[in-house]
Design a protein around this motif. Structure first.
Motif, PDB file in Angstrom:
ATOM      1  N   ARG A  31      12.531   3.175 -44.670  1.00 20.24           N
ATOM      2  CA  ARG A  31      12.930   1.922 -45.317  1.00 20.24           C
ATOM      3  C   ARG A  31      12.221   0.739 -44.656  1.00 20.24           C
ATOM      4  N   GLY A  32      11.825   0.917 -43.408  1.00 22.16           N
ATOM      5  CA  GLY A  32      11.116  -0.161 -42.719  1.00 22.16           C
ATOM      6  C   GLY A  32      10.646   0.291 -41.354  1.00 22.16           C
ATOM      7  N   LEU A  33       9.558  -0.299 -40.881  1.00 17.41           N
ATOM      8  CA  LEU A  33       9.063  -0.044 -39.523  1.00 17.41           C
ATOM      9  C   LEU A  33       8.983  -1.388 -38.822  1.00 17.41           C
ATOM     10  N   PHE A  34       9.438  -1.424 -37.582  1.00 20.65           N
ATOM     11  CA  PHE A  34       9.557  -2.677 -36.854  1.00 20.65           C
ATOM     12  C   PHE A  34       8.779  -2.618 -35.550  1.00 20.65           C
ATOM     13  N   TRP A  35       8.245  -3.759 -35.159  1.00 23.26           N
ATOM     14  CA  TRP A  35       7.666  -3.930 -33.829  1.00 23.26           C
ATOM     15  C   TRP A  35       8.454  -5.006 -33.091  1.00 23.26           C
ATOM     16  N   TYR A  36       8.748  -4.681 -31.819  1.00 17.73           N
ATOM     17  CA  TYR A  36       9.451  -5.609 -30.938  1.00 17.73           C
ATOM     18  C   TYR A  36       8.636  -5.778 -29.663  1.00 17.73           C
ATOM     19  N   ARG A  37       8.869  -6.908 -29.025  1.00 16.80           N
ATOM     20  CA  ARG A  37       8.317  -7.148 -27.691  1.00 16.80           C
ATOM     21  C   ARG A  37       9.491  -7.238 -26.715  1.00 16.80           C
ATOM     22  N   GLN A  38       9.377  -6.568 -25.550  1.00 15.36           N
ATOM     23  CA  GLN A  38      10.444  -6.639 -24.556  1.00 15.36           C
ATOM     24  C   GLN A  38       9.870  -7.023 -23.205  1.00 15.36           C
ATOM     25  N   ASP A  39      10.354  -8.129 -22.663  1.00 13.11           N
ATOM     26  CA  ASP A  39       9.976  -8.561 -21.319  1.00 13.11           C
ATOM     27  C   ASP A  39      10.953  -7.954 -20.322  1.00 13.11           C
ATOM     28  N   PRO A  40      10.517  -7.768 -19.061  1.00 13.19           N
ATOM     29  CA  PRO A  40      11.378  -7.114 -18.057  1.00 13.19           C
ATOM     30  C   PRO A  40      12.736  -7.794 -17.942  1.00 13.19           C
ATOM     31  N   GLY A  41      13.795  -6.989 -17.970  1.00 14.36           N
ATOM     32  CA  GLY A  41      15.150  -7.500 -17.804  1.00 14.36           C
ATOM     33  C   GLY A  41      15.691  -8.275 -18.984  1.00 14.36           C
ATOM     34  N   LYS A  42      14.993  -8.236 -20.112  1.00 13.34           N
ATOM     35  CA  LYS A  42      15.445  -8.978 -21.297  1.00 13.34           C
ATOM     36  C   LYS A  42      15.592  -8.044 -22.488  1.00 13.34           C
ATOM     37  N   GLY A  43      16.251  -8.540 -23.515  1.00  5.05           N
ATOM     38  CA  GLY A  43      16.401  -7.769 -24.724  1.00  5.05           C
ATOM     39  C   GLY A  43      15.146  -7.811 -25.572  1.00  5.05           C
ATOM     40  N   PRO A  44      14.953  -6.812 -26.429  1.00  6.53           N
ATOM     41  CA  PRO A  44      13.793  -6.808 -27.328  1.00  6.53           C
ATOM     42  C   PRO A  44      13.792  -8.026 -28.234  1.00  6.53           C
ATOM     43  N   GLU A  45      12.578  -8.529 -28.487  1.00  9.45           N
ATOM     44  CA  GLU A  45      12.387  -9.672 -29.373  1.00  9.45           C
ATOM     45  C   GLU A  45      11.642  -9.200 -30.603  1.00  9.45           C
ATOM     46  N   PHE A  46      12.224  -9.416 -31.775  1.00  7.41           N
ATOM     47  CA  PHE A  46      11.643  -8.944 -33.022  1.00  7.41           C
ATOM     48  C   PHE A  46      10.308  -9.620 -33.320  1.00  7.41           C
ATOM     49  N   LEU A  47       9.317  -8.803 -33.728  1.00  7.15           N
ATOM     50  CA  LEU A  47       7.998  -9.336 -34.093  1.00  7.15           C
ATOM     51  C   LEU A  47       7.724  -9.199 -35.589  1.00  7.15           C
ATOM     52  N   PHE A  48       7.732  -7.946 -36.091  1.00  7.38           N
ATOM     53  CA  PHE A  48       7.313  -7.692 -37.470  1.00  7.38           C
ATOM     54  C   PHE A  48       8.190  -6.634 -38.136  1.00  7.38           C
ATOM     55  N   THR A  49       8.263  -6.704 -39.462  1.00 11.30           N
ATOM     56  CA  THR A  49       8.760  -5.620 -40.298  1.00 11.30           C
ATOM     57  C   THR A  49       7.651  -5.237 -41.271  1.00 11.30           C
ATOM     58  N   LEU A  50       7.383  -3.929 -41.379  1.00  7.83           N
ATOM     59  CA  LEU A  50       6.454  -3.406 -42.366  1.00  7.83           C
ATOM     60  C   LEU A  50       7.228  -2.469 -43.275  1.00  7.83           C
ATOM     61  N   TYR A  51       6.986  -2.553 -44.579  1.00  9.85           N
ATOM     62  CA  TYR A  51       7.812  -1.795 -45.516  1.00  9.85           C
ATOM     63  C   TYR A  51       7.099  -0.610 -46.147  1.00  9.85           C
ATOM     64  N   SER A  52       5.779  -0.727 -46.362  1.00  8.87           N
ATOM     65  CA  SER A  52       5.089   0.346 -47.077  1.00  8.87           C
ATOM     66  C   SER A  52       3.656   0.473 -46.570  1.00  8.87           C
TER      67      SER A  52
END
Lengths: 108, 114
Positions: A31-52
């Protein structure tokens, strides 16, 4: 069972040296593919959603692409502030499954 | 600041004890997700709540439980703690819960069991 495999596990680049991170996936009903960025000691930060397959998204020095079996995160002329762990995730029918990430280090 | 608030940031406790982790979702988000992240594994989905009701369950141990309250904040209760429960616990939120899209994550609670 849905699976996400990211490679390489770690990547060290010189500032300005472009490269790509890979995310291979198997999922029932993508349904979707996501990319996140995570810095040390922090939560993931949303970057992109790809659908198809064939879809591309860009943000500053980052460009994400999607095929039927994998996604790539291309990093063009990276800077030290791009150093982080990049996570890929897929959303199937039931839930979101994350990969273990690629740890990117950009050296000045 | 992502808008998702998790407390406490750090927690050190002994084996066999019970702890409660708290999460306040981003304003307007109805869905809350709990994830566990340990050194050798990626983010493991534990459980999802939507508007107070359990929506989906992942690899959550029977010693763990969660709930979402009427004000939409959520708590994750971990009991009979073992050394292997040491990990980062993240809460994330999304507007609805069934939509396709990225989540907003909090900064996590680092749990150390000694």
């Amino acid at each position: 069972e849905d699976q996400v495999t990211q490679s390489p596990e770690a990547l060290r680049l010189q500032e300005g040296e472009s490269s790509s991170l890979n995310c291979s996936y198997t999922v029932s009903g993508l349904r979707g593919l996501f990319w996140y960025r995570q810095d040390p000691g922090k939560g993931p930060e949303f970057l992109f959603t790809l659908y198809s397959a064939g879809e591309e998204k860009e943000k500053e020095r980052l460009k994400a692409t999607l095929t039927k079996k994998e996604s790539f995160l291309h990093i063009t002329a990276p800077k030290p502030e791009d150093s982080a762990t990049y996570l890929c995730a897929v959303q199937g029918y039931q839930k979101v499954t994350f990969g273990t990430g690629t740890k990117l280090q950009v050296i000045p | 600041d992502s808008g998702v608030t998790q407390t406490p940031k750090h927690l050190i406790t002994a084996t066999g004890q019970r702890v409660t982790l708290r999460c306040s979702p981003r304003s307007g988000d109805l869905s809350v997700y709990w994830y566990q992240q340990s050194l050798d594994q990626g983010l493991q989905f534990l459980i999802q709540y939507y508007n107070g009701e359990e929506r989906a369950k992942g690899n959550i141990l029977e010693r763990f439980s969660a709930q979402q309250f009427p004000d939409l904040h959520s708590e994750l209760n971990l009991s009979s703690l073992e050394l292997g429960d040491s990990a980062l616990y993240f809460c994330a939120s999304s507007p609805q819960g069934g939509e396709i899209g990225g989540y907003t994550f909090g900064s996590g609670t680092r749990l150390t069991v000694v």
